[in-house]
Structure formats: C-alpha cells, structure tokens
Design a protein around this motif. Structure first.
Motif, mmCIF file in Angstrom:
data_model
loop_
_atom_site.group_PDB
_atom_site.id
_atom_site.type_symbol
_atom_site.label_atom_id
_atom_site.label_comp_id
_atom_site.label_asym_id
_atom_site.label_seq_id
_atom_site.Cartn_x
_atom_site.Cartn_y
_atom_site.Cartn_z
ATOM 1 N N GLN A 222 0.824 -1.208 0.000
ATOM 2 C CA GLN A 222 0.000 0.000 0.000
ATOM 3 C C GLN A 222 0.858 1.257 0.000
ATOM 4 O OE1 GLN A 222 -2.701 -0.612 3.376
ATOM 5 N NE2 GLN A 222 -4.315 -1.118 1.915
ATOM 6 N N PRO A 252 -6.258 -0.732 10.894
ATOM 7 C CA PRO A 252 -7.403 -1.115 10.065
ATOM 8 C C PRO A 252 -8.383 0.036 9.879
ATOM 9 C CG PRO A 252 -7.645 -1.973 12.286
ATOM 10 C CD PRO A 252 -6.281 -1.343 12.215
ATOM 11 N N GLY A 288 -6.926 0.538 -1.552
ATOM 12 C CA GLY A 288 -7.856 -0.047 -0.603
ATOM 13 C C GLY A 288 -8.081 -1.532 -0.810
ATOM 14 N N LEU A 289 -8.130 -1.964 -2.070
ATOM 15 C CA LEU A 289 -8.397 -3.369 -2.349
ATOM 16 C C LEU A 289 -7.218 -4.277 -2.025
ATOM 17 C CD1 LEU A 289 -10.492 -3.392 -5.642
ATOM 18 C CD2 LEU A 289 -11.246 -3.824 -3.306
ATOM 19 N N ASP A 291 -5.683 -4.492 0.729
ATOM 20 C CA ASP A 291 -5.944 -5.074 2.042
ATOM 21 C C ASP A 291 -6.954 -6.217 1.943
ATOM 22 O OD1 ASP A 291 -5.563 -4.600 5.108
ATOM 23 O OD2 ASP A 291 -7.715 -4.824 4.825
ATOM 24 N N ASN A 292 -7.984 -6.019 1.125
ATOM 25 C CA ASN A 292 -9.028 -7.030 1.011
ATOM 26 C C ASN A 292 -8.581 -8.258 0.223
ATOM 27 O OD1 ASN A 292 -10.819 -5.338 2.398
ATOM 28 N ND2 ASN A 292 -11.407 -4.295 0.517
ATOM 29 N N ILE A 293 -7.599 -8.087 -0.668
ATOM 30 C CA ILE A 293 -7.153 -9.203 -1.504
ATOM 31 C C ILE A 293 -5.960 -9.928 -0.897
ATOM 32 C CG2 ILE A 293 -6.189 -9.802 -3.753
ATOM 33 C CD1 ILE A 293 -7.811 -7.536 -4.960
ATOM 34 N N ARG A 295 -4.437 -9.573 2.255
ATOM 35 C CA ARG A 295 -4.430 -9.985 3.664
ATOM 36 C C ARG A 295 -5.078 -11.356 3.889
ATOM 37 N NH1 ARG A 295 -3.142 -6.765 7.889
ATOM 38 N NH2 ARG A 295 -3.512 -4.887 6.657
ATOM 39 N N PRO A 296 -6.258 -11.653 3.302
ATOM 40 C CA PRO A 296 -6.800 -13.014 3.503
ATOM 41 C C PRO A 296 -5.886 -14.106 2.968
ATOM 42 C CG PRO A 296 -8.500 -11.540 2.681
ATOM 43 C CD PRO A 296 -7.198 -10.805 2.567
ATOM 44 N N LYS A 301 -7.898 -16.902 7.303
ATOM 45 C CA LYS A 301 -9.081 -16.622 8.114
ATOM 46 C C LYS A 301 -8.912 -17.076 9.556
ATOM 47 C CE LYS A 301 -12.278 -16.956 4.205
ATOM 48 N NZ LYS A 301 -13.456 -17.660 3.636
ATOM 49 N N LYS A 304 -6.870 -14.310 11.540
ATOM 50 C CA LYS A 304 -7.272 -12.907 11.402
ATOM 51 C C LYS A 304 -7.970 -12.449 12.671
ATOM 52 C CE LYS A 304 -9.864 -9.687 8.506
ATOM 53 N NZ LYS A 304 -8.795 -8.691 8.572
ATOM 54 N N ASP A 307 -10.735 -6.034 13.760
ATOM 55 C CA ASP A 307 -10.027 -4.787 13.459
ATOM 56 C C ASP A 307 -9.748 -3.962 14.701
ATOM 57 O OD1 ASP A 307 -9.934 -5.415 10.816
ATOM 58 O OD2 ASP A 307 -11.655 -4.188 10.225
#
Length: 350
Positions: A222, A252, A288-289, A291-293, A295-296, A301, A304, A307
């Motif tokens: 990022q 987060p 922004g994406l 983190d969503n792509i 990190r998982p 899961k 994790k 937040d």
C-alpha cells in the motif's frame, strides 16, 4: 517428603531468579533477539528445503538461508531508511530556504474553504496572517530542535545500533541452523501435555508468519502504490508520504486513506478535479483493495483478528516498544486469543 518439596521450591525459585537475571542481561538487545527469532520462523520453510537438499551440510544451508533473508528482508529496509533520511533532509532544506512556502500553501488552502470554516479558523487563532506566521515559526523552531536532537542521538547510538545489528545476524544464523532443536527443548520444558504443546506451537508459528508476513507485505504494498501515484502527480516528498502510508496501513479501517484522502480533497478544492478523481479512485480501487485481496491470502481466516483488536494492540505496542511494537503488539494479541482459544475449546488435549 517434606525435604523433596522444599528442595523443589528452592530449585524453582533459583530457576526463576536465573531466568529473570538472564532476561535482564539480554534486555539491551531485546530487539536483536526478537527480530532474529521472528526472521528465523519466517524463513524456516526455506531452511527446511535447503537442509533436505544439502543433507549433512547444515552450515551451508543456514548460510544460504541467511543470505536470502538479507537480500529479501534486511537490505531493502536499510536502503529505504537511507533514502527516507535523505528525502527528509531535502524537504527540510526546501522549507528552510523558502523554496517550499508552507505558509503560502496554508493560506491558499484557507481561501479554498467555505466562509463558515474560515470563521472557525479565525476563532481558533489560525486566520490572522501574523498569528499564523508566529505559529509556523515556532513549529519550525521546534522541528529543527527535534531534528538536531535526533541527529545527535543517532550519532551517539550508531555504534550500539551496529552492535545490535550484528548480534541479530549472529543469532539469526544459529536460530536458522538449530531452530528445530531449540524448539524441541522448549517444548520439553513446558509443563503441558503433548497435545497442548503441539497445538500451541502450531498456533504460534502460524500467528508469527501471518502477523509479520501478512501485515508487513500489505503495508509495504500500500505504501509503494501510494508513493507511485504521489510521484506521478509531482507531490513533494513522495517517498516520505509512501512510508507514512505504509505505517498507517497497519491500522485497520482508516489506514493509508489518512494521507491520500486529504490530498484528494485538496485537489478537488483547488480546481484540479481530474487529479482528485483519479487519486480518489486509485485510493479506493487499488490501494484499498490490496488489504481485502492480499491480507486473507497471506494471513488466513483462522489467524485474522478483529479490526479493533489490531488497532488497539498496534497502538499499544508502538507506545510501549517503539518501532518494534507494530509487530510485538499484534503478535501478543494474536497469541492471547490463540491461547485462550485452546483453553476454552473444551477438547481433550491429547
């Protein structure tokens, strides 16, 4: 029977005393020991593959793993830190020489604000040019003092930093080479059942790799993406802003948006509409994406954390341990959750 009980108590007291004393001796180098252990855990899979390939030549496998660790993890950090110091000094010189007029930029930004917001600034004492100049002068003086103090302390601590760095490398080599034996000895010393020890160490390893590898890679990605778009738009100190976005992305929800968001708003208010649109879309859809792509994929899961726990543990770690805290804080929180998860599972540990 009473003698055996007394002897055991004395022995446990002695064991606790020498353990605390040894920890106190290692305290000046806790950062070196911590990062040597963390890096050894992260690069343990590579060490395992190399050890299987080279057979009995464990030193060669460990040396190659250490070399890869230096090239991938250590040297890039040193280079970025050197570039950051240079860019920070350049930015400070531009402000000091007047090439970058912060007061004019603030006045320009004030004129772009609505009348209500300008009135509020006047009430706070930021509307008057003279008051603003005094505040800026005072801030510049404090900043120069801070930079001078840090530069002096850095010069004094350079030798200690070098010692700590080489201690980390030295320990890292042996942690990489002898890590499995060390883990086996620690597991033997723990007063838990084999099932509990196996599950706890498995959780610990997964949490360490997920916390460090996942959070650090997401933060670096990022920050790099943010620095690229800032450099394209010609924003001064792009590397400095990239590093700030990388650190803030560890938090987060808000993350790097605390940096690119206000810049996008400034573009909109100054009439640079297309730059503001591009930066806003880039920040939401690209930065922004990430983190969503990522990190998982990197964290998973099962490790994790919520937040709010990440936010509190990161801020608390930074407050207590400084720069090391951005790893120590979430790591302790994750291990806390994992340990209590094992305790409340209600399953047969064997």
């Amino acid at each position: 029977m009473q003698n055996n009980t007394l002897e055991r108590k004395v022995f446990l007291g002695l064991l606790l005393f020498v353990t605390l004393a040894f920890g106190w001796i290692l305290l000046p180098f806790y950062g070196a020991v911590f990062w040597a252990a963390i890096l050894a855990i992260i690069f343990a899979p590579l060490q395992k593959r190399l050890a299987a390939h080279f057979g009995e030549r464990r030193n060669l496998a460990a040396l190659l793993t250490l070399t890869v660790c230096l090239l991938v993890a250590v040297l890039p950090v040193i280079l970025i830190a050197a570039m950051l110091v240079q860019e920070g000094a350049t930015l400070y010189q531009q402000i000091e020489s007047g090439d970058l007029d912060v007061r004019a930029l603030l006045n320009q930004f004030r004129e772009l604000l609505p009348a209500v917001a300008q009135q509020q600034l006047d009430r706070l004492g930021w509307g008057d040019a003279g008051s603003l100049r005094e505040r800026l002068a005072s801030g510049a003086l404090e900043a120069s003092r801070y930079l001078a103090t840090k530069a002096f302390s850095f010069g004094q601590g350079t030798f200690q930093f070098l010692i700590g760095f080489f201690v980390m490398l030295y320990l890292l080599f042996f942690f990489i080479r002898d890590g499995r034996e060390l883990v086996h000895k620690v597991r033997q010393a723990m007063p838990l059942s084999d099932g509990q020890k196996r599950r706890l160490f498995s959780k610990f390893t997964r949490v360490v790799r997920a916390t460090v590898k996942g959070n650090v890679i997401v933060a670096l990605t990022q920050g790099a993406l943010g620095g690229v778009i800032f450099a394209i738009f010609g924003i001064s100190g792009a590397l400095l802003w990239a590093v700030l976005m990388a650190f803030l992305s560890l938090l987060p929800a808000v993350g790097a948006g605390l940096i690119w968001g206000p810049v996008a708003i400034y573009f909109f208010m100054s009439g640079s509409v297309w730059q503001g649109i591009v930066l806003m879309l880039y920040g939401v859809l690209v930065i922004g994406l990430v983190d969503n792509i990522l990190r998982p994929i990197l964290v998973g899961k099962d490790t994790k954390m919520p937040d709010y726990i990440v936010l509190i543990s990161t801020l608390g770690g930074l407050s207590l341990f400084g720069l090391n805290g951005f790893v120590i804080g979430p790591l302790v929180a994750a291990l806390f959750i994992s340990a209590w998860g094992l305790f409340t599972a209600g399953e047969d540990p064997s």
